[in-house]
Design a protein around this motif. Structure first.
Motif, PDB file in Angstrom:
ATOM      1  N   ALA A   1      45.184  52.066  48.352  1.00  0.00           N
ATOM      2  CA  ALA A   1      45.472  51.792  46.942  1.00  0.00           C
ATOM      3  C   ALA A   1      44.210  51.281  46.234  1.00  0.00           C
ATOM      4  N   TRP A   2      43.449  50.462  46.982  1.00  0.00           N
ATOM      5  CA  TRP A   2      42.208  49.950  46.394  1.00  0.00           C
ATOM      6  C   TRP A   2      41.264  51.101  46.051  1.00  0.00           C
TER       7      TRP A   2
ATOM      8  N   ILE B   1      45.027  51.552  35.375  1.00  0.00           N
ATOM      9  CA  ILE B   1      44.229  51.289  36.583  1.00  0.00           C
ATOM     10  C   ILE B   1      44.752  50.040  37.287  1.00  0.00           C
ATOM     11  N   ASP B   2      44.873  50.106  38.602  1.00  0.00           N
ATOM     12  CA  ASP B   2      45.411  48.997  39.393  1.00  0.00           C
ATOM     13  C   ASP B   2      44.350  47.909  39.574  1.00  0.00           C
ATOM     14  N   ARG B   3      44.214  47.062  38.555  1.00  0.00           N
ATOM     15  CA  ARG B   3      43.178  46.022  38.576  1.00  0.00           C
ATOM     16  C   ARG B   3      43.430  44.993  39.674  1.00  0.00           C
ATOM     17  N   LYS B   4      44.701  44.764  39.977  1.00  0.00           N
ATOM     18  CA  LYS B   4      45.022  43.761  41.007  1.00  0.00           C
ATOM     19  C   LYS B   4      44.409  44.161  42.348  1.00  0.00           C
ATOM     20  N   ALA B   5      44.515  45.437  42.660  1.00  0.00           N
ATOM     21  CA  ALA B   5      43.984  45.902  43.936  1.00  0.00           C
ATOM     22  C   ALA B   5      42.469  45.717  43.972  1.00  0.00           C
ATOM     23  N   ILE B   6      41.821  46.002  42.842  1.00  0.00           N
ATOM     24  CA  ILE B   6      40.365  45.865  42.780  1.00  0.00           C
ATOM     25  C   ILE B   6      39.957  44.401  42.883  1.00  0.00           C
ATOM     26  N   ASP B   7      40.660  43.543  42.144  1.00  0.00           N
ATOM     27  CA  ASP B   7      40.322  42.119  42.160  1.00  0.00           C
ATOM     28  C   ASP B   7      40.539  41.519  43.547  1.00  0.00           C
ATOM     29  N   ALA B   8      41.623  41.882  44.193  1.00  0.00           N
ATOM     30  CA  ALA B   8      41.930  41.313  45.506  1.00  0.00           C
ATOM     31  C   ALA B   8      40.827  41.672  46.496  1.00  0.00           C
ATOM     32  N   GLU B   9      40.344  42.897  46.424  1.00  0.00           N
ATOM     33  CA  GLU B   9      39.300  43.310  47.350  1.00  0.00           C
ATOM     34  C   GLU B   9      37.985  42.589  47.030  1.00  0.00           C
ATOM     35  N   SER B  10      37.731  42.384  45.747  1.00  0.00           N
ATOM     36  CA  SER B  10      36.527  41.658  45.363  1.00  0.00           C
ATOM     37  C   SER B  10      36.562  40.232  45.889  1.00  0.00           C
TER      38      SER B  10
ATOM     39  N   LEU C   1      32.357  27.652  37.841  1.00  0.00           N
ATOM     40  CA  LEU C   1      32.622  28.822  38.671  1.00  0.00           C
ATOM     41  C   LEU C   1      33.747  29.664  38.111  1.00  0.00           C
ATOM     42  N   ARG C   2      33.754  29.860  36.823  1.00  0.00           N
ATOM     43  CA  ARG C   2      34.875  30.628  36.285  1.00  0.00           C
ATOM     44  C   ARG C   2      34.869  32.044  36.833  1.00  0.00           C
ATOM     45  N   THR C   3      35.967  32.442  37.374  1.00  0.00           N
ATOM     46  CA  THR C   3      36.050  33.773  37.953  1.00  0.00           C
ATOM     47  C   THR C   3      36.835  34.679  37.021  1.00  0.00           C
ATOM     48  N   SER C   4      36.527  35.956  37.103  1.00  0.00           N
ATOM     49  CA  SER C   4      37.226  36.878  36.210  1.00  0.00           C
ATOM     50  C   SER C   4      38.407  37.539  36.907  1.00  0.00           C
ATOM     51  N   TYR C   5      38.604  37.234  38.189  1.00  0.00           N
ATOM     52  CA  TYR C   5      39.696  37.876  38.903  1.00  0.00           C
ATOM     53  C   TYR C   5      41.025  37.417  38.351  1.00  0.00           C
ATOM     54  N   ASP C   6      41.868  38.388  38.170  1.00  0.00           N
ATOM     55  CA  ASP C   6      43.174  38.075  37.599  1.00  0.00           C
ATOM     56  C   ASP C   6      44.215  38.120  38.714  1.00  0.00           C
ATOM     57  N   LEU C   7      44.269  37.054  39.519  1.00  0.00           N
ATOM     58  CA  LEU C   7      45.199  37.005  40.650  1.00  0.00           C
ATOM     59  C   LEU C   7      45.971  35.694  40.613  1.00  0.00           C
ATOM     60  N   THR C   8      47.180  35.723  41.170  1.00  0.00           N
ATOM     61  CA  THR C   8      47.997  34.511  41.232  1.00  0.00           C
ATOM     62  C   THR C   8      47.819  33.835  42.595  1.00  0.00           C
TER      63      THR C   8
END
Length: 947
Positions: free
Chosen positions: A702-703, A799-808, A888-895
RNA sequence: GCGGGGGUAAUCAAGCCCGGCCAACGAUGCGAGACUUAAGAUCUCGUCCUGCAGAGGUCCGAGGGUUCGAAUCCCUCCCCCCGCACCA
């Protein structure tokens, strides 16, 4: 199979399939083109850059579903081919060796003595090279300019009659640099000395003497007339007396010669010795005051009129000469001068200028210690220094009549105009430096009086041109200012020549239409050129063009008037309306100030609004090895040589990689050398991998799928802006890196995802490397040709941003782990990873809200956080982590849950990567001997490495 | 002089408009390792300084300023490139 085999195979396939022959049809149309090359030789790497970028755009637009027309033609108008053929005919070795270097055998050489042979020979060579480059051109529409092509000739004739009917072509006079021997203007490239020199306009001041004749003095500074105190004349020079425009003028003999060439009626009458003029008086223009004629040695009979008006306040020459004569005042008696009168000549302050006192000339002579009027170089320097500040910052003093208070910059023009109007002054032109024609004759300035002009200076025409520009897309957009400036700056353009190949001016056969002027709207000709071949030559007349391009009259009527078949006429009209307006024209940035701007002018001068150009793309000049390409620098490269060395795909990729924007892109030969293997490896990989893999659907699949979507979206965005370097990076280099990561993570790839990847990668890369991509496409089961395939549209929102953010998140964690393990050294027994406690996520939400509201100032954020009772309860740990969160503000949008489940799921992978057990905990859940767990932040897990 | 575009780590070159995820994308080059009999290719890691805990220091032509914070905004200065035409 080598890359050159592949290239030949697909070039043949495209030609056989007529893949790029464009006809009105399905899909939105896209018409792009380039300035046709001048056919006096082979193309070089600079051409390759512009044409490659055009082909990138053409291929990209096809992938996006556009019906693309990319035509190409050849330019033969002008003098260089005629001149070069003449040199060959005369057996000039330099010219012959240039041709020899382009592969012309000696046996063929005599034929190049005829200009026509150049036009027969080079277009085919150029076309072959463009085809070898992989240009996706519709060759049916090609043509050559000039009267050698009667249909194009008729088209240019029509264009000029059309412009003249709208009063945009006018006859006028104009000063030009002129060769008296050749009887023609001397362009920069026709000079062996004096490149860049142009006629400089002098104001000729007329000083009336008691006998009614005039002493005339030329000046570049008419605004200084208020400071005139005397005239300077060289007593040892014989001046000419001549009748000029009905008056009697006295000036140097060479000045009289010049005036005669410059549209003045001149009748030479005699001479007068300078010494006979010393001591006489004349009335100075504007100030209407009698001033004396004094002797000097610095006046030059070949410069201006050989007579100089003296403004000792602002002209260092005059100041020093005046001091000279006052010092030797007793000697002045021999000229019959009254010493007291000479002593009485005083400088008059006239210009108020920043940093200068009332008499700048005096000031600077004293500062520089200039003693004599014979110190020519230092006086020149002094003059420049005064003029620089005086002209731009100076203001006329109160003694300057109605010009008092005016900036010098403005007063100069106003005063000149007033004196011209009152007859107190005239104009003459002069070259400030020597110019020598290639025929070794020194050039002069001539006023050509029956010259024809395109009236680009016309205010109404300019307004339309500006309107057109405002509606255009420019790539890069930063070039807009340059265009705006040029449209404002353009003056009337002399559009006719007496020599060279081209089209005769229809109503004045003495003149040929000049080469930039016959190339302004010919893009319209592409839309019909292949159809026009079927129309009898004698039927190609104005009525036909009026109908096809302007919609005048009914097709049947036009057919009766011209003899052209009705269906051909209708087809041409349809074709023109389908393809026009052109969507994009691409060239080097050097054409902004002439060709591209002319293109705008002539379009708005001929066509209706809906048919004006929609876009221009400009690029810099290619650098080779970081230096401008030139024969003398030894880094000149023809396109053919580059193709021989690297092949088309590599050449194109290297050009794309050179850079975007107006900067000069660099051609990096090292990059080119390393690229062929890379492409071959990729082809092998695609063929090898296609159809293999697992059908398991894992998170990493999926990523990669999400990465493909994101890449595609970015790639399209860059191509839409003509940022091909960025597009290549995103669509190829970045994606290849992501592929490696995917293969490392997945072990065995997912079959469906890989199929998707191979297709997208092939399509995106085909913009730059079409040959190897056709090969890959055909060998991985692609339908048809990749050049004609369709790239799907990507909705950025899908676009599946969650998958991208999680991998990052995982990649970041691995970098941190590597750093820590590298620092502590030694063997590692186990690694423990701690995600942040729930309360920290709560604080993170508070921090984000506070920043969104009032910025990132620590005190304010802290106050906002501490207002929350739950946060306050955590006590003194809070300030530290708030500060860290701000930094350290991160741009990842994860819970929280997404972070924890991602890391938990990847523990096995991490263990394998680091060769030791990796355990994932939540902060506080496990033993933590070094107290590291409390460092955990949301999306920034804590690490404890156990030795 | 006028108009335009620029100055970023060894090199090329992103970012600058819309200040903070910037020690600064990427490519090339260079170094180390894996694979290989070896070379090449490929892959991994590294490539401003310091550091046995993910950090600190210095940095984006120079100097000032604004800001909690500047490669990014403002001011001054220096340097480079292109054009200033009747010519392809």
């Amino acid at each position: 199979m080598t890359s050159s085999d592949i290239e030949r195979r697909w070039q043949r396939a495209w030609a056989e399939a007529r893949a790029f022959e464009a006809e009105p049809g399905d899909g939105p149309k896209y018409f792009l083109n380039v300035p046709y090359p001048y056919v006096n030789g082979l193309l070089h790497l600079g051409h390759a850059l512009t044409y490659s970028r055009t082909d990138f755009m053409a291929r990209y637009k096809r992938l996006r579903g556009f019906n693309v027309l990319f035509p190409f033609a050849f330019h033969a108008t002008g003098t260089p081919i005629v001149a070069a053929a003449g040199r060959v005919a005369r057996g000039e070795e330099r010219q012959i060796s240039i041709l020899r270097q382009m592969g012309i055998p000696d046996a063929e050489m005599p034929r190049f003595g005829d200009p026509q042979h150049w036009v027969d020979h080079f277009p085919g060579e150029v076309r072959a090279d463009i085809q070898r480059l992989g240009g996706s051109v519709d060759w049916r529409r090609s043509f050559i300019t000039t009267s050698l092509n009667p249909r194009y000739d008729a088209f240019i004739g029509w264009q000029f009659r059309r412009l003249r009917a709208r009063d945009l072509v006018r006859r006028g006079r104009h000063p030009v640099v002129w060769c008296p021997k050749d009887g023609s203007p001397v362009g920069d490239h026709d000079r062996i000395q004096g490149e860049g020199e142009m006629p400089q306009e002098f104001t000729v001041l007329k000083f009336r003497m008691d006998d009614g004749s005039f002493l005339v003095a030329a000046t570049l500074r008419p605004e200084t007339v208020f400071g005139q105190t005397n005239l300077w004349i060289d007593p040892d020079v014989d001046y000419a007396v001549a009748e000029v425009d009905g008056e009697t003028w006295i000036a140097s003999a060479s000045a009289v010669e010049k005036l005669a060439e410059q549209a003045h009626a001149v009748n030479r009458k005699g001479t007068v010795r300078g010494s006979d003029l010393i001591g006489r008086e004349a009335v100075a223009p504007m100030i209407r005051r009698r001033i004396p004629v004094l002797p000097s040695t610095f006046t030059d009979p070949d410069k201006g009129t050989g007579i100089v008006t003296s403004v000792p306040s602002d002209a260092p020459d005059d100041w020093i000469a005046l001091q000279d004569i006052k010092r030797g005042v007793e000697g002045a008696r021999r000229w019959g001068l009254d010493p007291d009168a000479v002593r009485g000549v005083e400088a008059i302050p006239i210009i108020e200028s920043g940093g200068w006192g009332p008499l700048p000339a005096k000031e600077i002579c004293e500062r520089m210690g200039i003693r004599s009027q014979d110190e020519r170089d230092r006086l020149l320097e002094a003059k420049h220094e005064i003029y620089k500040t005086g002209f731009y910052t100076g203001v006329m003093k109160e003694n300057c009549g109605e010009y008092a208070g005016m900036p010098v910059e403005v007063a100069k023009e106003a005063i000149k105009a007033a004196m011209l109007a009152s007859g107190e002054a005239s104009l003459m032109y002069e070259l400030s430096n020597r110019v020598v024609c290639r025929c070794l004759t020194p050039s002069i300035v001539k006023i050509v009086s029956d010259q024809w002009f395109l009236a680009y200076g016309d205010a109404g025409w300019k307004a339309l041109a500006r309107e057109c520009l405002a509606g255009m897309d420019l790539y890069p957009e930063v070039s807009r200012k340059q265009f705006e400036h040029v449209l404002g700056w353009l003056r009337d353009w002399a559009c006719t020549r007496e020599l060279g190949l081209g089209t005769r001016l229809p109503w004045d056969g003495k003149w040929m239409i000049e080469s930039l002027s016959d190339s302004t709207i010919y893009m319209a000709f592409y839309t019909i050129s292949h159809l026009l071949d079927d129309v009898p030559e004698e039927a190609v007349r104005d009525e036909l063009f009026d109908h096809v391009f302007l919609g005048v009259g009914a097709a049947e009527k036009v057919s009766r008037a011209t003899g052209a078949p009705v269906d051909a006429i209708e087809a041409m009209r349809r074709s023109f309306l389908h393809w026009y307006p052109m969507d994009l024209r691409i060239s080097g940035k050097d054409l902004i100030q002439n060709h591209l701007s002319f293109c705008i002018f002539n379009h708005v001068g001929v066509f209706d609004r809906g048919l004006w150009p929609r876009g221009f793309g400009v690029n810099g000049w290619i650098l080779v090895g970081g230096a401008k390409m030139s024969k003398s620098a030894g880094n000149f490269m023809t396109m053919r040589a580059a193709l021989d060395r690297w092949g088309a795909d590599v050449l194109r990729l290297t050009l794309a990689n050179g850079g975007d924007g107006l900067d000069d892109p660099n051609f990096d030969a090292e990059f080119a050398d390393s690229t062929d293997d890379r492409l071959a490896a990729w082809l092998a990989f695609a063929v090898e991998t296609m159809g293999k893999g697992t059908d398991a659907e894992r998170p990493i699949d999926a990523w990669f799928s999400a990465v493909l979507d994101a890449t595609l979206a970015d790639f399209c965005g860059h191509c839409d802006s003509m940022e091909f370097r960025a597009a290549l990076k995103r669509g190829y280099f970045d994606l290849q890196r992501d592929l490696r990561w995917y293969l490392r993570r997945a072990g065995e790839p997912d079959r469906a995802v890989m199929e998707r990847f191979i297709a997208f990668q092939t399509q995106m890369l085909s913009v730059f490397a079409p040959h190897v991509c056709e090969e890959a496409w055909s060998r991985t089961g692609g339908k048809g040709m990749v050049s004609l395939s369709r790239l799907p549209d990507v909705d950025p929102a899908s676009i599946d941003r969650k998958a991208i953010d999680a991998e990052s998140l995982l990649i970041d964690l691995m970098e941190d782990l590597r750093e820590v393990i590298g620092l502590i050294g030694g063997d590692v027994r186990a690694v423990h990873v701690f995600t942040a406690a729930d309360w920290k996520w709560h604080v993170l939400a508070l921090v984000r809200a506070a920043i969104a509201e009032g910025g990132a100032r620590f005190d304010d954020v802290m106050k906002a956080v501490m207002a929350d009772p739950d946060a306050r309860r955590m006590g003194k740990a809070v300030p530290r982590i708030v500060q860290r969160m701000i930094d350290l503000r991160t741009s990842y949008d994860l819970t929280v849950d997404e972070e924890r489940s991602k890391l938990a799921a990847e523990a096995a992978f991490l263990s394998a990567e680091f060769g030791c057990p990796v355990r994932v905990w939540t902060e506080g859940e496990s033993e933590d001997p070094m107290g590291k767990a409390k460092q955990a932040l949301p999306l920034k897990p804590a690490i404890y490495v156990e030795k």
